[in-house]
Design a protein around this motif. Structure first.
Motif, PDB file in Angstrom:
ATOM      1  N   ALA A   1      11.655   1.457  -5.343  1.00 46.54           N
ATOM      2  CA  ALA A   1      11.669   1.344  -6.799  1.00 46.54           C
ATOM      3  C   ALA A   1      10.590   0.394  -7.302  1.00 46.54           C
ATOM      4  CB  ALA A   1      13.041   0.882  -7.269  1.00 46.54           C
ATOM      5  N   ALA A   2      10.156  -0.523  -6.446  1.00 46.00           N
ATOM      6  CA  ALA A   2       9.134  -1.497  -6.843  1.00 46.00           C
ATOM      7  C   ALA A   2       7.721  -0.928  -6.762  1.00 46.00           C
ATOM      8  CB  ALA A   2       9.236  -2.743  -5.970  1.00 46.00           C
ATOM      9  N   THR A   3       7.561   0.243  -6.148  1.00 41.23           N
ATOM     10  CA  THR A   3       6.241   0.868  -6.084  1.00 41.23           C
ATOM     11  C   THR A   3       5.970   1.624  -7.384  1.00 41.23           C
ATOM     12  OG1 THR A   3       7.109   2.887  -5.044  1.00 41.23           O
ATOM     13  CG2 THR A   3       6.392   1.112  -3.582  1.00 41.23           C
TER      14      THR A   3
ATOM     15  N   LEU B   1      13.093   8.364  -1.917  1.00 35.64           N
ATOM     16  CA  LEU B   1      13.328   7.058  -1.292  1.00 35.64           C
ATOM     17  C   LEU B   1      14.081   6.112  -2.226  1.00 35.64           C
ATOM     18  CD1 LEU B   1      10.078   6.268   0.721  1.00 35.64           C
ATOM     19  CD2 LEU B   1      12.414   6.267   1.591  1.00 35.64           C
ATOM     20  N   VAL B   2      13.782   6.168  -3.513  1.00 31.20           N
ATOM     21  CA  VAL B   2      14.509   5.338  -4.481  1.00 31.20           C
ATOM     22  C   VAL B   2      15.998   5.655  -4.419  1.00 31.20           C
ATOM     23  CG1 VAL B   2      14.907   4.932  -6.943  1.00 31.20           C
ATOM     24  CG2 VAL B   2      12.571   4.980  -6.059  1.00 31.20           C
TER      25      VAL B   2
ATOM     26  N   ILE C   1       8.176  -3.462   0.542  1.00 31.69           N
ATOM     27  CA  ILE C   1       7.386  -2.705  -0.437  1.00 31.69           C
ATOM     28  C   ILE C   1       6.078  -2.249   0.193  1.00 31.69           C
ATOM     29  CG2 ILE C   1       6.232  -2.816  -2.681  1.00 31.69           C
ATOM     30  CD1 ILE C   1       8.238  -5.005  -3.462  1.00 31.69           C
ATOM     31  N   ARG C   2       5.478  -3.114   0.994  1.00 32.41           N
ATOM     32  CA  ARG C   2       4.211  -2.767   1.636  1.00 32.41           C
ATOM     33  C   ARG C   2       4.369  -1.580   2.580  1.00 32.41           C
ATOM     34  NH1 ARG C   2      -0.590  -5.292   2.376  1.00 32.41           N
ATOM     35  NH2 ARG C   2       0.191  -7.194   1.392  1.00 32.41           N
ATOM     36  N   HIS C   3       5.464  -1.549   3.338  1.00 34.68           N
ATOM     37  CA  HIS C   3       5.698  -0.425   4.249  1.00 34.68           C
ATOM     38  C   HIS C   3       5.819   0.884   3.477  1.00 34.68           C
ATOM     39  CE1 HIS C   3       7.579  -3.678   6.953  1.00 34.68           C
ATOM     40  NE2 HIS C   3       6.365  -3.415   7.400  1.00 34.68           N
ATOM     41  N   VAL C   4       6.580   0.852   2.375  1.00 36.20           N
ATOM     42  CA  VAL C   4       6.765   2.049   1.561  1.00 36.20           C
ATOM     43  C   VAL C   4       5.448   2.457   0.910  1.00 36.20           C
ATOM     44  CG1 VAL C   4       7.943   3.043  -0.440  1.00 36.20           C
ATOM     45  CG2 VAL C   4       9.193   1.549   1.120  1.00 36.20           C
ATOM     46  N   ALA C   5       4.731   1.480   0.374  1.00 37.01           N
ATOM     47  CA  ALA C   5       3.460   1.774  -0.295  1.00 37.01           C
ATOM     48  C   ALA C   5       2.450   2.376   0.670  1.00 37.01           C
ATOM     49  CB  ALA C   5       2.898   0.502  -0.925  1.00 37.01           C
TER      50      ALA C   5
END
Length: 363
Positions: free
Chosen positions: A159-161, A140-141, A118-122
């Motif tokens: 999806a978690a972002t 991305l989702v 999640i951190r990488h995507v965020a």
């Protein structure tokens, strides 16, 4: 290949931490910038380890180095080849996806899919504007959903972002502003502006209009964004005096199948004919005319309306004139059903009247 051994003076220090006289300094692996870490060795080591964990690219992880997983770049190749072609997406949508996919490749392409967090995507999304971030996030989702279905990962970090709030920045055109822009525009762009105002169609649909679409006393428009979803995507616009006059002006000494066309510096065949104007060129040409007209000098660059905003202006003017802008826009109601099915070729055209008076804009 084994990593290069550290120098004797750096022995016992974690990667990216270096002695600097009696003190220590840290070199960020992502930017190469140096940061002082004080004189306490243990505190510097502790901080460097935390920073290494935070800043390490996902592709640096052991499994990624060993090449045992599918990288995001490899999976995007499959996504573009096997998923997108079956969705019958409009060219403008595919062009937008291509831009976002290039950005995803640059940021996450070398990372194994199952090690992207999640951190990488965020971190990737935070580097984009709100609109671009939301577009990339949605893509991305979907990408991760397909990766999960293939057994390449278990979670969907995108999806978690959180989606970001997009503040509408572009202002609406004024009649005076459009008139000033039109006065600075080349003839083909003037025709495009007039068609956008009178027909209230999207940029791509205007550029796809052909002379062969003018038949039986009407202009037939198949809206690229909605034709696969509702009856509203198939429009029959009777040739009102306003519409007929614009189409007549489009017939010039350049042999082209398209209503909106131009003679480029070089003949490059694209999308069917070398005279076709593409979306990006139209956008740039409109911006150039707008900047030349200096009609919105009081607005910031982000607030200045572009060609896309002509559609909203058209619908506003139709409503102001007491006309039915809903029908001509092709907006669908919840009760509308699909006009096009795989086994059904009999199209029912929805009729709308394109008769907006733009004489004040044309001058």
């Amino acid at each position: 290949m084994a990593p290069r051994p550290r120098k004797k003076g750096n022995h016992g220090l974690p990667p990216n931490l270096y002695p600097n006289g009696r003190a220590y300094r840290y070199r960020r692996p992502d930017t190469g910038t140096w940061h002082g870490m004080g004189t306490n060795k243990q505190e510097a080591i502790k901080a460097a380890k935390i920073l290494n964990a935070e800043l390490a690219a996902p592709g640096d992880l052991v499994a990624g180095v060993l090449g045992t997983q599918c990288t995001m770049g490899q999976f995007l190749d499959s996504y573009e080849a096997d998923v997108l072609p079956h969705r019958d997406l409009a060219k403008a949508t595919l062009d937008l996806y291509a831009v976002r996919i290039r950005q995803i490749r640059a940021a996450l392409g070398e990372a194994p899919v199952d090690q992207i967090t999640i951190r990488h995507v965020a971190r990737f999304l935070d580097g984009l504007t709100a609109r671009a971030s939301n577009q990339a996030r949605a893509l991305l989702v979907d990408v991760f959903a397909h990766a999960i279905a293939k057994g390449l990962c278990q979670d969907n970090p995108a999806a978690a972002t959180m989606a970001r709030i997009e503040k509408k920045q572009r202002k609406r055109h004024t009649v005076e502003g459009i008139a000033a822009i039109r006065a600075k525009a080349e003839p083909w762009l003037q025709n495009a502006i007039d068609l956008a105002l009178v027909t209230a169609q999207r940029r791509e649909d205007i550029l796809n209009m052909k002379f062969e679409d003018v038949r039986d006393g009407a202009l037939y428009v198949v809206q690229s964004k909605t034709k696969r979803h509702t009856d509203a995507g198939w429009l029959r616009l009777p040739l009102t005096p306003a519409l007929q006059e614009i189409i007549a002006r489009c017939r010039d000494n350049i042999a082209s199948p398209y209503l909106i066309h131009r003679k480029p510096d070089r003949k490059v065949k694209k999308d069917g004919h070398w005279t076709k104007v593409d979306n990006r060129y139209l956008t740039r040409a409109f911006k150039a005319a707008r900047d030349d007209a200096k009609c919105y000098a009081h607005l910031s660059e982000e607030e200045m309306p572009g060609f896309h905003e002509l559609r909203a202006t058209s619908l506003h003017l139709y409503k102001k004139a007491g006309k039915d802008g809903q029908a001509i826009a092709g907006h669908a109601s919840g009760k509308m059903t699909r006009n096009y099915e795989a086994d059904h070729d009999d199209v029912v055209w929805k009729e709308a009247i394109a008769d907006l008076d733009i004489s004040k804009i044309r001058g």
